[in-house]
Design a protein around this motif. Structure first.
Motif, mmCIF file in Angstrom:
data_model
loop_
_atom_site.group_PDB
_atom_site.id
_atom_site.type_symbol
_atom_site.label_atom_id
_atom_site.label_comp_id
_atom_site.label_asym_id
_atom_site.label_seq_id
_atom_site.Cartn_x
_atom_site.Cartn_y
_atom_site.Cartn_z
ATOM 1 N N GLU A 129 0.827 -1.207 0.000
ATOM 2 C CA GLU A 129 0.000 0.000 0.000
ATOM 3 C C GLU A 129 0.859 1.254 0.000
ATOM 4 O O GLU A 129 0.511 2.255 -0.638
ATOM 5 C CB GLU A 129 -0.943 -0.013 1.203
ATOM 6 C CG GLU A 129 -2.142 -0.918 1.026
ATOM 7 C CD GLU A 129 -2.966 -0.557 -0.203
ATOM 8 O OE1 GLU A 129 -3.286 0.635 -0.399
ATOM 9 O OE2 GLU A 129 -3.276 -1.477 -0.988
ATOM 10 N N SER A 130 1.991 1.222 0.706
ATOM 11 C CA SER A 130 2.886 2.384 0.713
ATOM 12 C C SER A 130 3.431 2.648 -0.687
ATOM 13 O O SER A 130 3.469 3.796 -1.158
ATOM 14 C CB SER A 130 4.048 2.149 1.688
ATOM 15 O OG SER A 130 3.590 2.096 3.019
ATOM 16 N N SER A 131 3.868 1.586 -1.386
ATOM 17 C CA SER A 131 4.332 1.752 -2.763
ATOM 18 C C SER A 131 3.198 2.169 -3.671
ATOM 19 O O SER A 131 3.381 3.004 -4.573
ATOM 20 C CB SER A 131 4.967 0.453 -3.267
ATOM 21 O OG SER A 131 6.228 0.230 -2.662
ATOM 22 N N VAL A 161 9.902 -2.143 -15.300
ATOM 23 C CA VAL A 161 9.100 -2.980 -14.406
ATOM 24 C C VAL A 161 9.693 -2.970 -12.997
ATOM 25 O O VAL A 161 10.913 -3.017 -12.816
ATOM 26 C CB VAL A 161 9.035 -4.441 -14.908
ATOM 27 C CG1 VAL A 161 8.163 -5.304 -13.983
ATOM 28 C CG2 VAL A 161 8.507 -4.504 -16.341
ATOM 29 N N LEU A 162 8.812 -2.921 -12.006
ATOM 30 C CA LEU A 162 9.172 -3.109 -10.608
ATOM 31 C C LEU A 162 8.373 -4.285 -10.075
ATOM 32 O O LEU A 162 7.157 -4.350 -10.267
ATOM 33 C CB LEU A 162 8.837 -1.854 -9.790
ATOM 34 C CG LEU A 162 8.918 -1.989 -8.263
ATOM 35 C CD1 LEU A 162 10.375 -2.074 -7.810
ATOM 36 C CD2 LEU A 162 8.209 -0.812 -7.570
ATOM 37 N N VAL A 163 9.028 -5.245 -9.417
ATOM 38 C CA VAL A 163 8.320 -6.359 -8.794
ATOM 39 C C VAL A 163 8.772 -6.481 -7.345
ATOM 40 O O VAL A 163 9.968 -6.546 -7.066
ATOM 41 C CB VAL A 163 8.513 -7.680 -9.565
ATOM 42 C CG1 VAL A 163 9.981 -8.046 -9.721
ATOM 43 C CG2 VAL A 163 7.745 -8.816 -8.891
ATOM 44 N N LEU A 164 7.812 -6.467 -6.432
ATOM 45 C CA LEU A 164 8.066 -6.630 -5.003
ATOM 46 C C LEU A 164 7.397 -7.938 -4.571
ATOM 47 O O LEU A 164 6.173 -8.025 -4.523
ATOM 48 C CB LEU A 164 7.490 -5.451 -4.213
ATOM 49 C CG LEU A 164 7.888 -4.049 -4.688
ATOM 50 C CD1 LEU A 164 7.236 -2.987 -3.813
ATOM 51 C CD2 LEU A 164 9.412 -3.882 -4.684
ATOM 52 N N PHE A 165 8.205 -8.948 -4.276
ATOM 53 C CA PHE A 165 7.691 -10.262 -3.919
ATOM 54 C C PHE A 165 7.488 -10.386 -2.407
ATOM 55 O O PHE A 165 8.253 -9.848 -1.615
ATOM 56 C CB PHE A 165 8.674 -11.363 -4.334
ATOM 57 C CG PHE A 165 8.849 -11.549 -5.808
ATOM 58 C CD1 PHE A 165 7.833 -12.099 -6.584
ATOM 59 C CD2 PHE A 165 10.038 -11.200 -6.431
ATOM 60 C CE1 PHE A 165 8.002 -12.294 -7.941
ATOM 61 C CE2 PHE A 165 10.220 -11.396 -7.789
ATOM 62 C CZ PHE A 165 9.196 -11.944 -8.550
ATOM 63 N N ALA A 181 12.554 -6.860 -5.624
ATOM 64 C CA ALA A 181 12.855 -6.807 -4.192
ATOM 65 C C ALA A 181 11.849 -7.703 -3.482
ATOM 66 O O ALA A 181 11.052 -8.388 -4.128
ATOM 67 C CB ALA A 181 12.786 -5.370 -3.677
ATOM 68 N N HIS A 182 11.858 -7.687 -2.155
ATOM 69 C CA HIS A 182 10.816 -8.408 -1.428
ATOM 70 C C HIS A 182 10.312 -7.581 -0.264
ATOM 71 O O HIS A 182 11.016 -6.710 0.261
ATOM 72 C CB HIS A 182 11.281 -9.799 -0.975
ATOM 73 C CG HIS A 182 12.359 -9.820 0.076
ATOM 74 N ND1 HIS A 182 12.086 -9.766 1.432
ATOM 75 C CD2 HIS A 182 13.703 -9.932 -0.015
ATOM 76 C CE1 HIS A 182 13.213 -9.844 2.122
ATOM 77 N NE2 HIS A 182 14.221 -9.934 1.272
ATOM 78 N N THR A 212 15.076 -1.746 -0.087
ATOM 79 C CA THR A 212 15.102 -1.965 -1.531
ATOM 80 C C THR A 212 13.728 -1.733 -2.141
ATOM 81 O O THR A 212 13.609 -1.203 -3.247
ATOM 82 C CB THR A 212 15.585 -3.383 -1.865
ATOM 83 O OG1 THR A 212 16.774 -3.663 -1.132
ATOM 84 C CG2 THR A 212 15.872 -3.531 -3.343
ATOM 85 N N SER A 213 12.670 -2.129 -1.444
ATOM 86 C CA SER A 213 11.315 -1.882 -1.954
ATOM 87 C C SER A 213 11.077 -0.390 -2.144
ATOM 88 O O SER A 213 10.513 0.045 -3.158
ATOM 89 C CB SER A 213 10.272 -2.465 -0.992
ATOM 90 O OG SER A 213 10.386 -3.863 -0.896
ATOM 91 N N TYR A 214 11.523 0.403 -1.162
ATOM 92 C CA TYR A 214 11.374 1.851 -1.289
ATOM 93 C C TYR A 214 12.249 2.400 -2.409
ATOM 94 O O TYR A 214 11.779 3.184 -3.256
ATOM 95 C CB TYR A 214 11.719 2.547 0.026
ATOM 96 C CG TYR A 214 11.796 4.052 -0.120
ATOM 97 C CD1 TYR A 214 10.639 4.798 -0.294
ATOM 98 C CD2 TYR A 214 13.024 4.713 -0.129
ATOM 99 C CE1 TYR A 214 10.695 6.179 -0.467
ATOM 100 C CE2 TYR A 214 13.093 6.086 -0.287
ATOM 101 C CZ TYR A 214 11.928 6.815 -0.456
ATOM 102 O OH TYR A 214 11.995 8.171 -0.636
#
Length: 425
Positions: free
Chosen positions: A23-25, A253-257, A78-79, A230-232
């Motif tokens: 939600e922050s991203s 593309v950005l992917v946060l797992f 990132a995760h 890293t997510s930020y």
């Protein structure tokens, strides 16, 4: 210097669970014109800025700089998850008049670091409301729980560090005889009946906020640096990159797992088909076939980000002597010849060029040859897509502790390097 560091502090404090991190991203993405899509819907065929959320995972992309369906992807990964304690399905416990909660350790946490900390609750609760089943975010950023350590007078060996039984000695207390059942607590917080609470993914978090440390604010101490830093940085980098056309057309593309800390083999982990499926659907929105997807993947480079071990001044012998990692020394390439990291010379070159483009230094990490090496999502992402992949991170101390330490200036360099990677000159 502190702009990116300030942003990271705000991001950490707003993101005590993977669901809150997404939600922050998402808030940052929406503010920059990204539109959220549903996986079950048809996706728009026009170019634009889009993202999806699947539980605690997020994928965002821009096709504004694509050049047809065979355009290669530039992916930053990132995760969102971090080691913590998660609430069991039947958590209510009573001992000697104390009300406690049954918890299960999640990931490889440094257990002792969680003792004598003030803990809140966060996560996702699935409820029945207005005739529908829906998921609600839960955030109780208050000191509700505590795992108290045994006094040294009752265990003299505690001075050398406790050996704790995860089943019997880590149940947090949150009240005396008057404490409610956990399901009743959730129902009250979410304004539903207890019978309508159908399940939960709820976890503990340290309520002490992230903050600067050091005489000149050189450091940031806080929870979940691994891997929300890293997510930020990845989210910030994507927002910076979409405004800069790369020299060669690319889809950014950005992917946060979620679930990296427990092996990634879930519906939204890096071992799932989440990223390959999204890349295939992006190709289809650009008018492409499966053959076009494979052509695009052959031109793709993935940068898999997870935090890196800074050289600890009190334990210098635990590090490879020719590969010292300095705090505030810039992003860190992570290399392992046995495949625990995905970096090869081609991926390394792409990341080194990105750091040069961003005018930031780059460091290289290898584990000492006689010590085991950790891993991350890079190797599995590379295996699932067949794309060139490079693993990287930012210098960190106290990794997997309840509070970790990073460099303030590293956050600026981290985001800048990733923005350059997503939009190569």
């Amino acid at each position: 210097m502190l702009d990116a560091a300030d942003g990271l502090i705000d991001y950490l404090n707003a993101s005590p669970s993977p669901f809150h991190a997404c939600e922050s991203s998402a808030r940052m993405l929406r503010d920059a014109g990204f539109v959220q899509l549903a996986e079950r819907d048809e996706w728009p065929v026009e170019t634009g800025r889009w993202f999806i959320i699947r539980g605690g995972s997020l994928v965002a992309w821009s096709t504004e700089h694509s050049d047809g369906p065979a355009t290669g992807f530039r992916v930053v990964g990132a995760h969102t998850d971090s080691p913590n304690f998660r609430i069991k399905p039947r958590p209510d416990r009573s001992s000697l008049g104390w009300q406690q909660l049954g918890v299960e350790p999640y990931g490889g946490l440094i257990t002792n670091s969680w003792l004598d900390r003030d803990l809140g609750l966060s996560g996702r609760v699935t409820v029945r409301q207005d005739g529908q089943v829906q998921a609600k975010l839960l955030l109780v950023d208050e000191p509700l729980l505590r795992i108290s350590r045994l006094a040294i007078h009752l265990d003299r060996s505690a001075a050398e560090g406790e050996s704790l039984n995860k089943q019997f000695q880590l149940s947090p207390h949150w009240g005396l005889d008057s404490a409610p059942m956990f399901v009743e607590f959730l129902a009250d917080r979410l304004d539903v009946a207890a019978a309508d609470v159908l399940g939960w993914d709820v976890m503990t978090h340290d309520v002490q906020p992230a903050e600067y440390v050091g005489l000149a604010k050189e450091f940031i101490a806080g929870a979940r640096m691994d891997n929300l830093a890293t997510s930020y940085a990845g989210t910030r980098a994507l927002l910076d990159a979409v405004g800069n056309a790369p020299a060669t057309p690319t889809t950014q593309v950005l992917v946060l797992f979620d679930h990296e800390e427990i092996g990634s083999m879930t519906d939204r982990g890096a071992f799932s088909v989440l990223l390959p499926t999204v890349l295939e659907r992006i190709t289809a929105t650009l008018g492409g076939s499966r053959g076009d997807l494979h052509r695009a993947l052959a031109a793709t480079v993935i940068a898999s980000g997870d935090m890196a071990h800074a050289t600890h001044p009190n334990y210098a012998d635990r590090h490879e002597p020719e590969h010292r990692i300095a705090m505030n020394g810039g992003p860190v390439l992570k290399i392992n010849t046995n495949g625990r990291y995905a970096t090869d010379s081609v991926g390394q070159a792409a990341f080194v060029q990105a750091c040069a483009q961003a005018d930031v230094p780059v460091q290289s990490f290898v584990v000492r040859s006689d010590l085991p090496c950790g891993s991350t999502v890079g190797p599995m992402t590379s295996a699932l897509t067949g794309a060139v992949t490079v693993d990287f991170g930012a210098p960190t101390l106290s990794m997997h502790s309840v509070r970790e330490l990073v460099g303030s200036d590293d956050q600026r360099m981290y985001a800048a390097a990733l923005a350059a990677f997503l939009s190569p000159a």
